[in-house]
Design a protein around this motif. Structure first.
Motif, PDB file in Angstrom:
ATOM      1  N   THR A  60      44.132  49.193  40.968  1.00 19.42           N
ATOM      2  CA  THR A  60      44.459  47.959  40.244  1.00 19.42           C
ATOM      3  C   THR A  60      43.613  47.720  38.997  1.00 19.42           C
ATOM      4  OG1 THR A  60      42.832  46.705  41.494  1.00 19.42           O
ATOM      5  CG2 THR A  60      45.053  46.851  42.431  1.00 19.42           C
ATOM      6  N   CYS A  61      44.095  46.788  38.167  1.00 16.82           N
ATOM      7  CA  CYS A  61      43.432  46.379  36.927  1.00 16.82           C
ATOM      8  C   CYS A  61      43.194  44.874  36.984  1.00 16.82           C
ATOM      9  CB  CYS A  61      44.349  46.720  35.764  1.00 16.82           C
ATOM     10  SG  CYS A  61      43.802  46.062  34.174  1.00 16.82           S
ATOM     11  N   ALA A  62      42.079  44.426  36.419  1.00 20.03           N
ATOM     12  CA  ALA A  62      41.738  43.000  36.463  1.00 20.03           C
ATOM     13  C   ALA A  62      41.598  42.404  35.071  1.00 20.03           C
ATOM     14  CB  ALA A  62      40.427  42.821  37.232  1.00 20.03           C
ATOM     15  N   ILE A  63      42.062  43.112  34.047  1.00 20.79           N
ATOM     16  CA  ILE A  63      41.727  42.717  32.678  1.00 20.79           C
ATOM     17  C   ILE A  63      42.342  41.372  32.295  1.00 20.79           C
ATOM     18  CG2 ILE A  63      43.586  43.910  31.378  1.00 20.79           C
ATOM     19  CD1 ILE A  63      39.947  44.205  30.422  1.00 20.79           C
ATOM     20  N   ARG A  64      43.570  41.122  32.760  1.00 19.97           N
ATOM     21  CA  ARG A  64      44.214  39.820  32.509  1.00 19.97           C
ATOM     22  C   ARG A  64      44.853  39.327  33.797  1.00 19.97           C
ATOM     23  NH1 ARG A  64      44.351  42.630  27.827  1.00 19.97           N
ATOM     24  NH2 ARG A  64      45.769  44.093  28.818  1.00 19.97           N
ATOM     25  N   GLU A  65      45.078  38.013  33.857  1.00 19.16           N
ATOM     26  CA  GLU A  65      45.606  37.428  35.079  1.00 19.16           C
ATOM     27  C   GLU A  65      46.963  38.030  35.433  1.00 19.16           C
ATOM     28  OE1 GLU A  65      45.900  33.224  34.859  1.00 19.16           O
ATOM     29  OE2 GLU A  65      46.460  33.045  36.969  1.00 19.16           O
ATOM     30  N   HIS A  66      47.768  38.273  34.398  1.00 20.70           N
ATOM     31  CA  HIS A  66      49.109  38.799  34.624  1.00 20.70           C
ATOM     32  C   HIS A  66      49.067  40.137  35.375  1.00 20.70           C
ATOM     33  CE1 HIS A  66      53.294  39.651  33.901  1.00 20.70           C
ATOM     34  NE2 HIS A  66      52.955  40.822  33.400  1.00 20.70           N
ATOM     35  N   ALA A  67      48.069  40.984  35.019  1.00 21.53           N
ATOM     36  CA  ALA A  67      47.939  42.288  35.674  1.00 21.53           C
ATOM     37  C   ALA A  67      47.700  42.086  37.172  1.00 21.53           C
ATOM     38  CB  ALA A  67      46.790  43.072  35.045  1.00 21.53           C
ATOM     39  N   GLU A  68      46.911  41.087  37.509  1.00 21.56           N
ATOM     40  CA  GLU A  68      46.608  40.836  38.921  1.00 21.56           C
ATOM     41  C   GLU A  68      47.815  40.255  39.651  1.00 21.56           C
ATOM     42  OE1 GLU A  68      43.027  38.780  39.813  1.00 21.56           O
ATOM     43  OE2 GLU A  68      41.779  40.276  38.807  1.00 21.56           O
ATOM     44  N   GLN A  69      48.541  39.377  38.953  1.00 20.04           N
ATOM     45  CA  GLN A  69      49.711  38.782  39.612  1.00 20.04           C
ATOM     46  C   GLN A  69      50.726  39.840  39.996  1.00 20.04           C
ATOM     47  OE1 GLN A  69      50.656  35.920  36.663  1.00 20.04           O
ATOM     48  NE2 GLN A  69      49.544  34.251  37.695  1.00 20.04           N
ATOM     49  N   ARG A  70      50.912  40.820  39.116  1.00 19.86           N
ATOM     50  CA  ARG A  70      51.859  41.905  39.425  1.00 19.86           C
ATOM     51  C   ARG A  70      51.422  42.633  40.688  1.00 19.86           C
ATOM     52  NH1 ARG A  70      51.793  45.791  34.862  1.00 19.86           N
ATOM     53  NH2 ARG A  70      52.982  47.196  36.183  1.00 19.86           N
ATOM     54  N   VAL A  71      50.107  42.883  40.787  1.00 24.56           N
ATOM     55  CA  VAL A  71      49.603  43.604  41.957  1.00 24.56           C
ATOM     56  C   VAL A  71      49.815  42.765  43.216  1.00 24.56           C
ATOM     57  CG1 VAL A  71      47.522  44.454  43.093  1.00 24.56           C
ATOM     58  CG2 VAL A  71      47.954  45.015  40.698  1.00 24.56           C
ATOM     59  N   PHE A  72      49.475  41.478  43.158  1.00 28.78           N
ATOM     60  CA  PHE A  72      49.655  40.643  44.344  1.00 28.78           C
ATOM     61  C   PHE A  72      51.128  40.647  44.776  1.00 28.78           C
ATOM     62  CE2 PHE A  72      45.519  38.421  43.345  1.00 28.78           C
ATOM     63  CZ  PHE A  72      44.894  38.784  44.530  1.00 28.78           C
ATOM     64  N   GLY A  73      52.040  40.594  43.796  1.00 25.26           N
ATOM     65  CA  GLY A  73      53.468  40.624  44.114  1.00 25.26           C
ATOM     66  C   GLY A  73      53.841  41.915  44.827  1.00 25.26           C
ATOM     67  N   ASN A  74      53.403  43.030  44.271  1.00 30.49           N
ATOM     68  CA  ASN A  74      53.780  44.321  44.859  1.00 30.49           C
ATOM     69  C   ASN A  74      53.104  44.566  46.198  1.00 30.49           C
ATOM     70  OD1 ASN A  74      55.325  44.642  42.636  1.00 30.49           O
ATOM     71  ND2 ASN A  74      54.051  46.195  41.659  1.00 30.49           N
ATOM     72  N   VAL A  75      51.856  44.139  46.327  1.00 34.07           N
ATOM     73  CA  VAL A  75      51.168  44.321  47.612  1.00 34.07           C
ATOM     74  C   VAL A  75      51.824  43.433  48.677  1.00 34.07           C
ATOM     75  CG1 VAL A  75      48.982  44.041  48.860  1.00 34.07           C
ATOM     76  CG2 VAL A  75      48.979  44.956  46.558  1.00 34.07           C
ATOM     77  N   GLY A  76      52.208  42.229  48.272  1.00 35.76           N
ATOM     78  CA  GLY A  76      52.880  41.324  49.210  1.00 35.76           C
ATOM     79  C   GLY A  76      54.147  41.963  49.761  1.00 35.76           C
ATOM     80  N   ALA A  77      54.902  42.638  48.886  1.00 35.16           N
ATOM     81  CA  ALA A  77      56.170  43.242  49.316  1.00 35.16           C
ATOM     82  C   ALA A  77      55.953  44.379  50.322  1.00 35.16           C
ATOM     83  CB  ALA A  77      56.930  43.743  48.092  1.00 35.16           C
TER      84      ALA A  77
END
Ligand code: SAH
Ligand code: SF4
Ligand code: F3S
Length: 469
Positions: free
Chosen positions: A77-94
């Motif tokens: 994962t990447c933490a550079i911007r909030e959007h990058a993290e939101q995408r990860v949370f979405g995909n991990v949730g799925a």
């Protein structure tokens, strides 16, 4: 500067023993086990994923892009911007559905986000189907963590805040046969006030020149044509080493390695980009005539609050120096719009830098507050609407410049590296100019990996089209 911690070779060997132990386990499974490694973020993360794949290969895993078929899923994962993290949370949730259908699938989350305490806590508490969480500093111990999970069960978190170390001898499975990444250093000491990287990647530490040269030599022998030296700020390479070497010196040594290949590097910090570096670039025939030099903002007050430690005039001076030495240099940069407190008048100074320098391409970002960084605590009165308007003005100006710069290639013949397949029917291959501009051409895929002369026949703001000569 503090000495860098080197992991003793015996400890890396021990990790390889864990790989062998896992391989003995997986050999007994009914089917060849597959792993899926999904990478977000920058080239540094791509390079890390290649080491994760290297370890997985030694553990007996093949690779897939299907979450359903994978027995191990690694999300880097990447933490550079909030959007990058939101995408990860979405995909991990799925992935909870994958875990329900096949409870023996191991789900691992690593990379910069894992090293952020707030994100790690959220995973621990709300994403209970994730088995393993580890930060970049713990990557070298991945085999031990997987071995533990396969033999003992139980969730594992390895996310301590560490300065970081250097481990040599980790196996690598590369994604590409033509282009390769070589990390020359890890971490960052700059603490630009908006940036999360120094908190998640630890302190700046340089690999020994001998290790880097050996890796590049091997890549050249294997036929790699485009080699990128990676670090968050390559210009401070060597400051923590006993060897008296700097980045310009390293470039010269890499350039002396026999073979027909291009050398690129990223990223350079303007405060440390020296005339000596530009001279080395001009002198070394393998070093591509391209410089990515982020300036972030064109206003001195904003630059100061960003803790960039350079002024607009100093930046423009460096651009002038590099253009004097390498007149046809391709220049690219990063810009942040909407930094806390930046007024529209101050933002317009950024536009003026664009007009003055005329970059070939620009990477533009809207400021994203990262918890734990100083900028996240700063007053940020500008409404999002206004930031978006400024952002659109910036991209419109850059698009016009990029289009003009690309149009100037039409009619020229350029030696390009044929580097990939394109989904365009008429131009089935992609190529790169020495300055890394994308060119679409028609040709036989067997020519991939060759340097060929291309006559440029068309251009738009993103890319060029051409014909093989
Ligand atoms: N080490 C590199 C940058 C790595 S991050 C350098 O110093 O140039 C890549 C880019 O992301 C940065 O150059 C910056 O433009 C952008 N960036 C970093 N943190 C950001 C944030 N909090 N919000 C928006 N953009 C950010
Ligand atoms: Fe972030 Fe600045 Fe380091 Fe680049 S130099 S990684 S922007 S702190
Ligand atoms: Fe993202 Fe980490 Fe790179 S935060 S940009 S993956 S260093």
């Amino acid at each position: 500067m503090e000495r860098t911690t080197i992991i003793p070779p015996a400890q890396v060997e021990e990790q390889l023993s864990h790989c062998a132990a896992v391989a003995r386990l997986t050999a007994q499974w009914p089917e060849k086990p597959l792993a899926f490694v999904d990478t977000y973020g920058c080239q540094q993360n791509e390079a890390d994923s290649e080491r994760i794949r290297g370890y997985l290969d030694k553990m007996g895993f093949g690779f897939t892009d299907s979450e359903e078929q994978a027995r191990i899923i690694v999300i880097n994962t990447c933490a550079i911007r909030e959007h990058a993290e939101q995408r990860v949370f979405g995909n991990v949730g799925a992935l909870v559905h994958v875990k329900r259908r096949r409870p023996d699938t191991l789900i691992c989350l690593c990379g910069c986000m894992a090293q952020r305490p707030q994100a790690a806590r959220k995973i621990r508490e709300s994403y209970r189907h994730v088995d393993l969480v580890f930060g970049p500093q713990a990557l070298w111990q991945f085999p031990e963590m997987i071995h533990g999970l396969l033999t003992r069960r139980g969730r594992t978190f390895s996310v301590e805040d560490e300065a970081g170390s250097i481990a040599e001898g980790i196996p690598v499975v590369r994604q590409d046969k033509i282009k390769a990444w070589v990390s020359i250093m890890y971490g960052c000491n700059n603490f630009c006030s908006y940036c999360i990287v120094p908190y998640v990647r630890g302190r700046e530490r340089s690999r020994k020149p001998g290790d880097i040269l050996a890796e590049v030599r091997q890549l050249a022998q294997e036929g790699y044509k485009d080699i990128t030296l990676l670090g968050q700020n390559v210009n401070s390479y060597g400051k923590d080493l006993d060897d008296p070497i700097d980045f310009a010196g390293l470039l010269e040594q890499v350039n002396a390695i026999p073979g027909d290949f291009l050398i690129r590097f990223m990223t350079s910090h303007p405060k440390d980009a020296t005339r000596k570096l530009f001279e080395a670039m001009a002198k070394c025939e393998k070093v591509a005539p391209v410089l990515h030099l982020p300036f972030q903002a064109g206003n001195d007050r904003v630059l100061k609050v960003m803790n960039r430690r350079h002024t607009r005039a100093e930046y423009l001076e460096k651009i002038k120096a590099v253009r004097t030495l390498i007149p046809d240099i391709v220049l690219t940069s990063d810009v942040i719009v909407g930094f806390p407190g930046e007024t529209t008048a101050e933002f317009e100074d950024t536009l003026r830098v664009l007009e003055e320098v005329r970059f070939d391409a620009l990477f533009t970002f809207i400021f994203s507050p990262r918890p734990g960084t100083p900028a996240a605590e700063m007053d940020d009165p500008m409404p999002r609407e206004e930031k978006l308007q400024n952002f659109n003005r910036l991209t419109a100006l850059q698009d016009a410049i990029s289009e003009e710069k690309h149009a100037a290639y039409i009619g020229k013949t350029v030696r390009c590296l044929l580097d990939g397949l394109s989904d365009d029917d008429r131009c089935n291959l992609t190529a790169r100019t020495p300055g890394n501009r994308l060119v679409r051409v028609a040709g036989d895929p067997s020519a991939l990996g060759q340097f060929r002369d291309v006559k440029i026949t068309g251009a738009n703001k993103w890319s060029l089209t051409g014909e093989l000569i």
